[in-house]
Write an enzyme that holds these catalytic residues in place. Sequence first.
Site, PDB file in Angstrom:
ATOM      1  N   GLY A  15       0.802  -1.212   0.000  1.00 29.80           N
ATOM      2  CA  GLY A  15       0.000   0.000   0.000  1.00 29.80           C
ATOM      3  C   GLY A  15       0.839   1.268   0.000  1.00 29.80           C
ATOM      4  O   GLY A  15       2.063   1.249  -0.136  1.00 29.80           O
ATOM      5  N   PHE A  16       0.150   2.377   0.169  1.00 29.04           N
ATOM      6  CA  PHE A  16       0.761   3.705   0.097  1.00 29.04           C
ATOM      7  C   PHE A  16       1.868   3.886   1.141  1.00 29.04           C
ATOM      8  O   PHE A  16       3.059   3.950   0.800  1.00 29.04           O
ATOM      9  CB  PHE A  16      -0.351   4.749   0.248  1.00 29.04           C
ATOM     10  N   ILE A  17       1.509   3.926   2.408  1.00 25.46           N
ATOM     11  CA  ILE A  17       2.526   4.122   3.445  1.00 25.46           C
ATOM     12  C   ILE A  17       3.397   2.882   3.583  1.00 25.46           C
ATOM     13  O   ILE A  17       4.613   2.973   3.748  1.00 25.46           O
ATOM     14  CB  ILE A  17       1.868   4.475   4.794  1.00 25.46           C
ATOM     15  N   LEU A  82       0.416  -2.553   9.274  1.00 25.71           N
ATOM     16  CA  LEU A  82      -0.255  -1.462   8.575  1.00 25.71           C
ATOM     17  C   LEU A  82      -1.483  -1.929   7.798  1.00 25.71           C
ATOM     18  O   LEU A  82      -2.267  -1.092   7.339  1.00 25.71           O
ATOM     19  CB  LEU A  82       0.694  -0.758   7.601  1.00 25.71           C
ATOM     20  N   THR A 101     -11.379  -6.941   8.717  1.00 21.33           N
ATOM     21  CA  THR A 101     -10.005  -6.579   8.350  1.00 21.33           C
ATOM     22  C   THR A 101      -9.279  -5.877   9.490  1.00 21.33           C
ATOM     23  O   THR A 101      -8.171  -6.267   9.874  1.00 21.33           O
ATOM     24  CB  THR A 101     -10.007  -5.680   7.100  1.00 21.33           C
ATOM     25  N   TYR A 150     -15.274   3.186  10.185  1.00 22.57           N
ATOM     26  CA  TYR A 150     -13.820   3.046  10.069  1.00 22.57           C
ATOM     27  C   TYR A 150     -13.134   3.401  11.379  1.00 22.57           C
ATOM     28  O   TYR A 150     -12.339   2.618  11.920  1.00 22.57           O
ATOM     29  CB  TYR A 150     -13.286   3.930   8.935  1.00 22.57           C
ATOM     30  N   LYS A 154     -10.859   1.117  14.147  1.00 24.66           N
ATOM     31  CA  LYS A 154      -9.484   1.439  14.509  1.00 24.66           C
ATOM     32  C   LYS A 154      -9.352   1.661  16.025  1.00 24.66           C
ATOM     33  O   LYS A 154      -8.340   1.271  16.633  1.00 24.66           O
ATOM     34  CB  LYS A 154      -9.005   2.671  13.743  1.00 24.66           C
TER      35      LYS A 154
END
Length: 328
Positions: A15-17, A82, A101, A150, A154
């Site tokens: 992914g991005f990060i 991540l 997830t 979301y 988290k």
Amino acid sequence: MNLKNKKVLVTGAGGFIGSHLVERLVEIGAKVKAFVRYNSNNNWGWLEKSKYKDEIEIYRGDIREYDSVRDAMKGVDVVFHLAALIGIPYSYVSPLAYIKTNIEGTYNVLQSARELDIERVIHTSTSEVYGTARYIPIDELHPLQPQSPYSATKISADNMALSFYNSFDLPVTIVRPFNTYGPRQSARAVIPTIITQILTGKKQINLGNLSPTRDLNFVKDTVNGFIKIAECDELIGNVTNIGSGNEISIGALADMIAKLMGVDIEIVQEKQRLRPNKSEVERLICNNDKIKKYTDWNPGYSLEDGLKETIEWIRANISLYKPEAYNV
């Protein structure tokens, strides 16, 4: 703890990060295993084009499946977790996908780490768990407010990680980055949304709410924060923010990007891009005293410099985006 020569697993590595973190870990001398989501095409996400591709061990699995997570973590010293579903709009569509997830996936990592005696787990949180600021700047003691499915997942994942530290002495460190941007960021994020629309010649830029403020951090600064926090023994069992301590509204951000790109724009608010009223996070600004107290981290990029680098990367990779579509 020094990560050099450590065997390090990164979940969400494609992914991005995650991809930027993988590359930085290689650069500092870690032995990196990248956990990417299994797919029949054997696609490694952003790592497909990494200049370090041949120096990375790839493991294909599914963070939602305990067996593959535990197998990937065998022989590993440190885990950077991540892997997550992060799109807020899609969490309104399928909250259950986020539960499986973000919560169950985190449990899989924590339980595997417990069984395998992993030296350290670095769990990724998000500033979205704070919700709209009750006071500013936001420190790690700020109340947690689940303003979207979301953020609720988290918050649950973060507390699960802390429970494993408190109950089982699992060496968990929680990293809580504020809004990260930069090359490779997905089209659903506001900065790529603005840049790609401008690059395709649009004068009317479609956006959602313009008044919320965000604390924006260039991805290389975020990644360096991850590593500094991971190497700090004093931050085990702690939550630590990564943020610049500055805020900018979405409207002002769009104007800044347009100015850097040398264009005049008109902003059009689209109803489909607006969050439900009680779900919108109106203000985020980071108190970064803790990371500065325990590490030598400081942002290396100004917002303007980070945006310039991001604009040029997206310009060179515009074919990867669909600016005409609203990406949920």
